[in-house]
Scaffold this motif. Structure first.
Motif, PDB file in Angstrom:
ATOM      1  N   GLY A 223       0.849  -1.188   0.000  1.00  0.00           N
ATOM      2  CA  GLY A 223       0.000   0.000   0.000  1.00  0.00           C
ATOM      3  C   GLY A 223       0.881   1.234   0.000  1.00  0.00           C
ATOM      4  N   LEU A 224       0.316   2.378   0.329  1.00  0.00           N
ATOM      5  CA  LEU A 224       1.075   3.619   0.428  1.00  0.00           C
ATOM      6  C   LEU A 224       1.076   4.086   1.876  1.00  0.00           C
ATOM      7  N   MET A 225       2.266   4.403   2.376  1.00  0.00           N
ATOM      8  CA  MET A 225       2.420   4.837   3.756  1.00  0.00           C
ATOM      9  C   MET A 225       2.893   6.282   3.780  1.00  0.00           C
ATOM     10  N   GLY A 226       2.393   7.045   4.740  1.00  0.00           N
ATOM     11  CA  GLY A 226       2.856   8.410   4.945  1.00  0.00           C
ATOM     12  C   GLY A 226       4.142   8.409   5.746  1.00  0.00           C
ATOM     13  N   VAL A 227       4.879   9.509   5.710  1.00  0.00           N
ATOM     14  CA  VAL A 227       6.161   9.571   6.419  1.00  0.00           C
ATOM     15  C   VAL A 227       6.006   9.425   7.931  1.00  0.00           C
TER      16      VAL A 227
END
Length: 179
Positions: free
Chosen positions: A108-112
């Motif tokens: 998936g996409l993870m935030g910093v």
């Protein structure tokens, strides 16, 4: 040194170096050691962050070595690539990440900050362009031995649905250097 790569951040060139012992560190253009040689792996800097391996766990650190979240909450995004790996890059505060195998092992996409921006549900994600579109791979619903490809935006909205008619898609991200 076994290997050296360069990346720039805030008009400073940084050199990621792999020592003869196999540990990675970071040196700036003035010769100052920014990160000690204790990392199992470091990717080049993107938006001030580096995808890194520390003590067997993968995470995201800033150029000062400060973990953005506890290393080990995700698996290596490119674990299947043994001889060559593409860089994991932060773009607009998010990066592709793989959930731990105990959490399903999907991408998936993870935030910093370490929070999922797009929950992991894909086999692969690769950046299609600088507008945060990604090519997503899933198992085909009509044939579990084949894959289906589509394009999503950073929120997970399907731009090109991954229906069985798309049996292959590629991107040019891995063939150019942008940062």
């Amino acid at each position: 040194m076994k290997s050296i790569f360069a990346s720039r951040h805030n008009n400073i060139t940084y050199f990621g170096c792999e020592s003869a012992s196999g540990l990675f560190g970071l040196i700036d253009q003035f010769g100052k050691t920014i990160l000690p040689f204790r990392y199992g792996y470091l990717d080049p800097i993107s938006e001030g962050y580096m995808y890194a391996n520390l003590g067997g766990g993968w995470g995201l650190i800033d150029v000062n070595g400060i973990p953005q979240f506890k290393p080990g909450i995700m698996d290596d995004f490119y674990e299947s690539t043994k001889s060559f790996r593409f860089n994991v890059k932060v773009k607009n505060g998010v990066f592709p990440a793989k959930a731990k195998s105990t959490d399903g092992g999907k991408v998936g996409l993870m935030g910093v900050s370490g929070n999922w921006v797009l929950m992991p549900k894909y086999l692969t994600l690769s950046a299609a362009d600088t507008n945060q579109f990604h090519i997503a791979t899933q198992v085909r619903s009509d044939d579990a031995s084949r894959f289906a490809y589509g394009v999503i935006d950073r929120s997970g909205k399907e731009i090109i649905p991954s229906k069985p008619k798309y049996s292959y898609m590629t991107d040019s991200e891995h063939y150019r250097d942008w940062e």
